[in-house]
Motif scaffolding. Structure first.
Motif, PDB file in Angstrom:
ATOM      1  N   MET A 282       0.734  -1.103  -0.130  1.00  0.00           N
ATOM      2  CA  MET A 282      -0.172  -0.176   0.192  1.00  0.00           C
ATOM      3  C   MET A 282       0.404   1.277  -0.376  1.00  0.00           C
ATOM      4  O   MET A 282       1.639   1.577   0.687  1.00  0.00           O
ATOM      5  N   VAL A 283       0.630   1.961  -0.703  1.00  0.00           N
ATOM      6  CA  VAL A 283       1.401   3.860  -0.871  1.00  0.00           C
ATOM      7  C   VAL A 283       1.053   4.701  -0.120  1.00  0.00           C
ATOM      8  O   VAL A 283      -0.425   4.433   0.113  1.00  0.00           O
ATOM      9  N   VAL A 284       1.791   5.131   1.085  1.00  0.00           N
ATOM     10  CA  VAL A 284       1.301   5.828   2.167  1.00  0.00           C
ATOM     11  C   VAL A 284       1.437   7.235   1.247  1.00  0.00           C
ATOM     12  O   VAL A 284       2.410   7.947   0.924  1.00  0.00           O
ATOM     13  N   PRO A 285      -0.181   7.638   1.170  1.00  0.00           N
ATOM     14  CA  PRO A 285      -0.268   9.669   1.115  1.00  0.00           C
ATOM     15  C   PRO A 285       1.127  10.144   1.578  1.00  0.00           C
ATOM     16  O   PRO A 285       1.271  10.110   2.921  1.00  0.00           O
ATOM     17  N   GLU A 286       0.739  11.224   1.379  1.00  0.00           N
ATOM     18  CA  GLU A 286       1.579  12.149   2.257  1.00  0.00           C
ATOM     19  C   GLU A 286       0.847  12.786   3.316  1.00  0.00           C
ATOM     20  O   GLU A 286       0.010  13.214   3.583  1.00  0.00           O
ATOM     21  N   THR A 287       2.290  13.085   3.880  1.00  0.00           N
ATOM     22  CA  THR A 287       2.161  13.731   5.270  1.00  0.00           C
ATOM     23  C   THR A 287       2.674  15.557   5.188  1.00  0.00           C
ATOM     24  O   THR A 287       3.142  15.940   5.094  1.00  0.00           O
TER      25      THR A 287
ATOM     26  N   ASP B 147       3.004  -7.842   0.265  1.00  0.00           N
ATOM     27  CA  ASP B 147       1.632  -6.524  -0.481  1.00  0.00           C
ATOM     28  C   ASP B 147       1.281  -7.408  -2.193  1.00  0.00           C
ATOM     29  O   ASP B 147       0.402  -7.035  -2.605  1.00  0.00           O
ATOM     30  N   TYR B 148       2.735  -7.429  -2.557  1.00  0.00           N
ATOM     31  CA  TYR B 148       2.584  -7.129  -4.823  1.00  0.00           C
ATOM     32  C   TYR B 148       3.053  -8.829  -4.783  1.00  0.00           C
ATOM     33  O   TYR B 148       3.290  -8.681  -5.918  1.00  0.00           O
ATOM     34  N   GLY B 149       2.868  -9.658  -3.629  1.00  0.00           N
ATOM     35  CA  GLY B 149       3.575 -10.950  -4.067  1.00  0.00           C
ATOM     36  C   GLY B 149       2.315 -11.171  -5.318  1.00  0.00           C
ATOM     37  O   GLY B 149       1.519 -11.021  -5.840  1.00  0.00           O
ATOM     38  N   LEU B 150       2.658 -12.572  -5.930  1.00  0.00           N
ATOM     39  CA  LEU B 150       1.696 -12.902  -7.219  1.00  0.00           C
ATOM     40  C   LEU B 150       0.826 -14.937  -6.387  1.00  0.00           C
ATOM     41  O   LEU B 150       1.348 -14.739  -5.680  1.00  0.00           O
ATOM     42  N   GLY B 151       0.130 -14.370  -6.704  1.00  0.00           N
ATOM     43  CA  GLY B 151      -1.872 -16.085  -6.624  1.00  0.00           C
ATOM     44  C   GLY B 151      -1.715 -16.201  -4.959  1.00  0.00           C
ATOM     45  O   GLY B 151      -1.813 -15.229  -4.204  1.00  0.00           O
ATOM     46  N   ARG B 152      -2.159 -16.308  -4.534  1.00  0.00           N
ATOM     47  CA  ARG B 152      -2.926 -16.775  -3.718  1.00  0.00           C
ATOM     48  C   ARG B 152      -2.039 -16.719  -2.339  1.00  0.00           C
ATOM     49  O   ARG B 152      -1.920 -15.982  -1.138  1.00  0.00           O
TER      50      ARG B 152
ATOM     51  N   ALA C   6       5.840  -3.699  -9.281  1.00  0.00           N
ATOM     52  CA  ALA C   6       4.500  -2.743  -8.823  1.00  0.00           C
ATOM     53  C   ALA C   6       4.804  -1.783  -8.125  1.00  0.00           C
ATOM     54  O   ALA C   6       3.918  -1.145  -8.016  1.00  0.00           O
ATOM     55  N   CYS C   7       5.588  -2.649  -7.149  1.00  0.00           N
ATOM     56  CA  CYS C   7       5.787  -1.930  -5.342  1.00  0.00           C
ATOM     57  C   CYS C   7       6.425  -0.311  -5.545  1.00  0.00           C
ATOM     58  O   CYS C   7       6.129   0.693  -6.102  1.00  0.00           O
ATOM     59  N   ILE C   8       7.543  -0.786  -6.989  1.00  0.00           N
ATOM     60  CA  ILE C   8       8.069   1.036  -7.331  1.00  0.00           C
ATOM     61  C   ILE C   8       7.945   1.761  -8.307  1.00  0.00           C
ATOM     62  O   ILE C   8       7.522   2.470  -7.923  1.00  0.00           O
ATOM     63  N   GLU C   9       7.012   0.634  -8.641  1.00  0.00           N
ATOM     64  CA  GLU C   9       6.006   1.693  -9.906  1.00  0.00           C
ATOM     65  C   GLU C   9       5.163   2.339  -8.895  1.00  0.00           C
ATOM     66  O   GLU C   9       4.554   3.668  -9.376  1.00  0.00           O
ATOM     67  N   ALA C  10       4.210   1.499  -8.255  1.00  0.00           N
ATOM     68  CA  ALA C  10       3.141   2.351  -7.458  1.00  0.00           C
ATOM     69  C   ALA C  10       3.604   3.575  -6.521  1.00  0.00           C
ATOM     70  O   ALA C  10       3.003   4.929  -6.312  1.00  0.00           O
ATOM     71  N   LEU C  11       4.633   3.437  -5.951  1.00  0.00           N
ATOM     72  CA  LEU C  11       5.821   4.751  -4.852  1.00  0.00           C
ATOM     73  C   LEU C  11       6.260   6.097  -6.089  1.00  0.00           C
ATOM     74  O   LEU C  11       5.189   6.645  -5.850  1.00  0.00           O
ATOM     75  N   LYS C  12       6.287   5.235  -7.750  1.00  0.00           N
ATOM     76  CA  LYS C  12       6.774   6.342  -8.541  1.00  0.00           C
ATOM     77  C   LYS C  12       5.764   7.121  -8.948  1.00  0.00           C
ATOM     78  O   LYS C  12       5.842   8.537  -9.753  1.00  0.00           O
ATOM     79  N   ALA C  13       4.354   6.841  -8.810  1.00  0.00           N
ATOM     80  CA  ALA C  13       3.074   7.023  -9.795  1.00  0.00           C
ATOM     81  C   ALA C  13       2.808   8.384  -8.224  1.00  0.00           C
ATOM     82  O   ALA C  13       2.286   9.273  -8.740  1.00  0.00           O
TER      83      ALA C  13
ATOM     84  N   VAL D  48      18.441 -10.791  -6.450  1.00  0.00           N
ATOM     85  CA  VAL D  48      17.029 -10.548  -7.591  1.00  0.00           C
ATOM     86  C   VAL D  48      17.502 -10.314  -8.657  1.00  0.00           C
ATOM     87  O   VAL D  48      18.719 -10.867  -9.480  1.00  0.00           O
ATOM     88  N   ASP D  49      15.889 -10.618  -9.001  1.00  0.00           N
ATOM     89  CA  ASP D  49      16.062 -10.715 -10.847  1.00  0.00           C
ATOM     90  C   ASP D  49      17.314  -9.658 -11.382  1.00  0.00           C
ATOM     91  O   ASP D  49      16.690  -8.633 -11.143  1.00  0.00           O
ATOM     92  N   GLU D  50      17.642 -10.315 -11.858  1.00  0.00           N
ATOM     93  CA  GLU D  50      18.878  -8.381 -12.868  1.00  0.00           C
ATOM     94  C   GLU D  50      17.995  -8.233 -13.305  1.00  0.00           C
ATOM     95  O   GLU D  50      18.839  -6.668 -13.641  1.00  0.00           O
ATOM     96  N   ARG D  51      16.782  -8.201 -13.951  1.00  0.00           N
ATOM     97  CA  ARG D  51      16.189  -7.085 -14.563  1.00  0.00           C
ATOM     98  C   ARG D  51      15.741  -5.993 -13.430  1.00  0.00           C
ATOM     99  O   ARG D  51      15.677  -4.970 -13.889  1.00  0.00           O
ATOM    100  N   ILE D  52      15.476  -6.389 -12.311  1.00  0.00           N
ATOM    101  CA  ILE D  52      15.519  -5.425 -11.324  1.00  0.00           C
ATOM    102  C   ILE D  52      16.302  -4.252 -11.153  1.00  0.00           C
ATOM    103  O   ILE D  52      16.179  -2.381 -11.337  1.00  0.00           O
ATOM    104  N   ARG D  53      17.575  -4.987 -11.358  1.00  0.00           N
ATOM    105  CA  ARG D  53      19.050  -3.727 -10.609  1.00  0.00           C
ATOM    106  C   ARG D  53      19.271  -3.116 -11.946  1.00  0.00           C
ATOM    107  O   ARG D  53      18.824  -2.099 -12.449  1.00  0.00           O
TER     108      ARG D  53
END
Length: 248
Positions: free
Chosen positions: A1-6, A53-58, A82-89, A130-135
């Motif tokens: 969950m992305v935390v709003p500005e404070t 929280d951004y994991g896959l499946g059940r 998914a997590c970093i893109e949500a934060l950057k949005a 971590v998967d190299e594509r992340i880096r």
């Protein structure tokens, strides 16, 4: 969950978003000590995000076995993206930092620089890798705290955050203290003494008892140089090399 500005965000507090598979690891450090003081004074906003929280499946999977076989597990790209893109949005970030043994060695100058930034993301690695594509696509800076491997990036993340918040003006009760620490001048700090003036036959250097400030400062400078020469001569070599590069 992305935390709003404070509200403290609006007062230019540094914001640090930490991504971890074990977010509970940070509970005690963030509620005690220097990091807690920085948060209470609204000079640093630190949020810890659970990668699951951004994991896959059940079962909110975040890792998988490596292609090609071998021991250990690798963090998958989808949850991290998914997590970093949500934060950057929500906001722009100065750096997206990944803590890794093969990163750039963390130094005081980095802590000083980070302390003047507005928004940072710290990705804590875990498992084998971590998967190299992340880096390749998400990370802007990779940092190591030394030639040692620990179980995950959580301890290095605390190391980094503590180092940077302590040089933010207002965090320490004595703002000058951080400016006189080891490595701020490429030298180790000098030795210190307190009461009593003599303890079990060991005496405090006489100059420190005189109240003569210029003599005391000279002694401290000479003492710091001598300690550095004995304990970390590589720092003096580095300082000489930097001076040579400036001249040439």
């Amino acid at each position: 969950m992305v935390v709003p500005e404070t509200p403290s965000q609006l007062r230019n507090a540094i914001r640090i978003d930490v991504i971890s598979v074990i977010p509970g690891f940070f509970d005690s450090p963030l509620d005690n000590g220097l990091l807690s003081i920085a948060r209470r004074k609204e000079l640093a906003d630190i949020y810890v995000h659970n990668l699951h929280d951004y994991g896959l499946g059940r079962y909110r999977q975040v890792d998988d076995s490596p292609f090609g076989g071998g021991a250990g597990m690798v963090i998958r790209p989808e949850p991290v993206f998914a997590c970093i893109e949500a934060l950057k949005a929500e906001r722009e970030y100065d750096e997206v930092i990944f803590l890794s043994p093969d990163g750039e060695l963390f130094e005081q100058s980095m802590a000083n620089r980070f302390s003047r930034m507005h928004n940072l993301i710290i990705l804590c690695g875990h498992y084998k890798a971590v998967d190299e594509r992340i880096r390749q696509k998400l990370i802007t800076m990779e940092i190591s705290i030394g030639d040692v491997v620990v179980s995950g990036g959580e301890i290095p993340a605390l190391f980094l955050m503590d180092a940077l918040v302590r040089v933010i003006p207002g965090v320490l009760g004595d703002s000058e203290s951080a400016l006189t620490d080891s490595f701020q001048t490429e030298l180790l700090d000098c030795t210190y003494y307190t009461r009593p003036a003599e303890f079990r036959g060991m005496k405090v250097p006489e100059v420190l008892l005189t109240g003569h400030h210029s003599n005391i400062e000279q002694w401290r400078s000479e003492n710091a140089l001598e300690r550095t020469r004995k304990r970390r001569p590589d720092l003096l070599d580095k300082e000489c090399l930097e001076l040579k590069n400036k001249i040439t």
